[in-house]
Design an enzyme around this catalytic site. Structure first.
Site, mmCIF file in Angstrom:
data_model
loop_
_atom_site.group_PDB
_atom_site.id
_atom_site.type_symbol
_atom_site.label_atom_id
_atom_site.label_comp_id
_atom_site.label_asym_id
_atom_site.label_seq_id
_atom_site.Cartn_x
_atom_site.Cartn_y
_atom_site.Cartn_z
ATOM 1 N N ASP A 62 51.794 40.042 46.334
ATOM 2 C CA ASP A 62 51.360 41.435 46.534
ATOM 3 C C ASP A 62 52.587 42.262 46.880
ATOM 4 O OD1 ASP A 62 49.848 43.864 47.298
ATOM 5 O OD2 ASP A 62 48.121 42.537 47.251
ATOM 6 N N SER A 148 38.076 44.909 35.165
ATOM 7 C CA SER A 148 36.637 45.035 34.923
ATOM 8 C C SER A 148 36.358 46.021 33.806
ATOM 9 C CB SER A 148 35.921 45.565 36.167
ATOM 10 O OG SER A 148 36.116 44.738 37.251
ATOM 11 N N HIS A 169 37.678 37.301 33.741
ATOM 12 C CA HIS A 169 36.960 38.223 34.626
ATOM 13 C C HIS A 169 36.101 37.434 35.607
ATOM 14 C CE1 HIS A 169 33.818 41.527 35.336
ATOM 15 N NE2 HIS A 169 34.921 41.885 35.940
ATOM 16 N N ASN A 219 28.720 43.509 33.158
ATOM 17 C CA ASN A 219 28.645 44.896 33.637
ATOM 18 C C ASN A 219 28.001 45.806 32.600
ATOM 19 O OD1 ASN A 219 29.649 44.402 36.163
ATOM 20 N ND2 ASN A 219 31.779 44.719 35.564
#
Ligand code: NAI
Length: 433
Positions: A62, A148, A169, A219
């Site tokens: 990160d 996404s 995903h 989704n």
């Protein structure tokens, strides 16, 4: 990385692009022993935990040491709970933690066989990450994105290695949820997809290969149902009535409870993206924006559609402003209104070849808790087969008259009915019985 030629040599069959399916026929396979995860947030930390738990080494990267430390702390805390419950020993936990190396330097993932990007959902950020990775990593390394909503094909093109690029995903919480949508872009090689599938299996999860389209399968099919719940709430149907009806239909939670849990801001981000992609079939409901403007983002702000588990006055006031802009109807609300939206979108996915009927249903069961029998068989297409495709078609026609074109039945559904393939009662619908 251990690379090896499989029995079909690339030279024997040549480089063949099948533009339709986006598949390049080559001839290699590889095992992922060292994996890197970029972005140590909600998803990255869960993905890294799953990888380490499966016995692979993982570098978790990160932009700040605090963020990396926080993620490592969360992973350890989650596993401490498992130790307390007797699901793993303290020694096993120590071993898993040793498999994870935190880092703030992309340089540290030079040796990775597979890099999974789970950074913020921003095209430029992701494109910059992949450009740097393409310079740093071995040419053989595979890249994957956990996006996404962004196009896998576009990110693959921007990465500089589109044939070795795919979507992986994961679902939230990533260390628990079993489903992973494996998404080839138009230029992803068959072999890269196979490696992705094998990798997901090695995590003890279920891979479902899904063609690259906005929302992928889960989704894309879930959003119309959630939208319909927000539209119904905007018309004045009580959120508890909506959620209760859906739970009675066998779902583990209602769509509005689910939205509170996921974060209303997350839905607010996704609605316009799918609207841009698919048009009026995906309207953007106004209620989520109202909730976000009022600071009600869901469970994380201790209030969304519900506050303290109830519909409060503040929510009712927000609705008042909305209802003047919406056509309230006198139709009795039923869960079917929401579920047929899922079925119709599932038929779109089927017709477009986004995934098979079996995989569409499996993805909806594993990814969203769509009701299933004890063998895990369920999902919107099975639901339609049980109800009767003629019944589903008639519901869509009625709702189309009442609420408009978002309920327009897909012509394929009509053809199933014309052919007499109306579901279980006829021994043939989307599935045979
Ligand atoms: P998050 O906001 O919790 O974590 C993102 C992390 O990426 C942050 O820690 C941030 O510091 C880091 N980051 C930003 N720029 C970076 C860079 N240049 N290099 C390395 N790290 C960087 O976000 P979340 O929820 O974990 O989402 C990550 C990705 O996963 C997004 O693409 C999202 O769409 C996708 N996703 C999210 C799901 C969810 O339920 N939260 C479910 C499935 C996919």
């Amino acid at each position: 990385m251990r690379g090896r030629k499989n029995s079909i040599r690339k030279a024997e069959i040549g480089d063949r692009y099948d533009q339709f399916m986006g598949i390049w026929q080559g001839g290699w396979t590889m095992d992922c022993e060292t994996v890197a995860v970029i972005g140590a947030g909600t998803m990255g930390s869960g993905i890294a935990q799953s990888i380490a738990r499966a016995g692979m080494k993982v570098v978790l990267v990160d932009v700040g040491q605090q963020l990396v430390d926080k993620a490592l702390g969360q992973i350890e805390a989650r596993m401490n709970k498992e130790v307390e419950k007797g699901k793993m020993t303290a020694e096993e936990k120590g071993h898993v933690m040793k498999q994870i190396q935190g880092s703030v330097e992309l340089e540290n993932l030079k040796g990775a066989d597979l890099v999974i990007e789970a950074a913020v959902e921003d095209l430029q950020t992701k494109a910059d990450i992949f450009k740097s990775l393409n310079r740093l990593c071995s040419p053989a390394a595979l890249f994957a994105t956990n996006t996404s909503t962004l196009s896998v094909t576009l990110l693959g093109a921007l990465s500089g290695r589109p044939d070795r690029f795919m979507g992986l995903h994961f679902f939230n919480p990533a260390h628990i949820m079993k489903l992973v949508e494996v998404v080839p872009g138009l230029t992803t090689s068959t072999e890269a997809v196979q490696v992705g599938v094998e990798f997901v299996k090695r995590l003890g999860k279920t891979p479902i290969v899904v063609q690259d389209c906005p929302g992928f399968v889960v989704n894309r099919i879930l959003l119309p149902y959630v939208t319909e719940a927000f539209v119904a709430a905007g018309e004045g149907v009580s959120p508890t009535e909506i959620d209760d009806a859906v739970r009675k239909a066998g779902f583990p939670m209602g769509p509005l409870e689910l939205s509170d849990m996921v974060g209303i801001d997350v839905s607010l981000h996704t609605f316009p993206i799918l609207h841009d992609a698919y048009g009026d079939r995906f309207p953007v409901p106004p209620l989520p924006r109202k909730l976000c403007e009022a600071g009600r983002l869901g469970v994380k702000t201790k209030g969304g559609v519900y506050k303290d588990g109830k519909v409060d006055n503040e929510f009712r006031l927000l609705l008042q402003g909305l209802q003047s802009n919406q056509t309230a109807t006198n139709v009795t609300f039923t869960a079917e209104r929401l579920i047929v939206r899922q079925v119709n979108e599932a038929v779109y996915c089927l017709q477009e070849g986004i995934a098979s009927a079996v995989d569409i249903d499996k993805a909806m069961v594993l990814g969203t808790g769509f009701p299933a029998n004890k063998d895990g068989v369920g999902g919107p297409l099975h639901w339609a087969d049980e109800k009767g495709l003629d019944h589903v078609l008639s519901m869509l026609e009625q709702y189309k008259e009442l609420f408009g074109s978002r309920f327009w039945p897909h012509p394929l559904l009509k053809n199933y009915v014309h052919a007499g393939y109306v579901g279980r009662a006829a021994k043939r619908g989307f599935f045979t019985y």
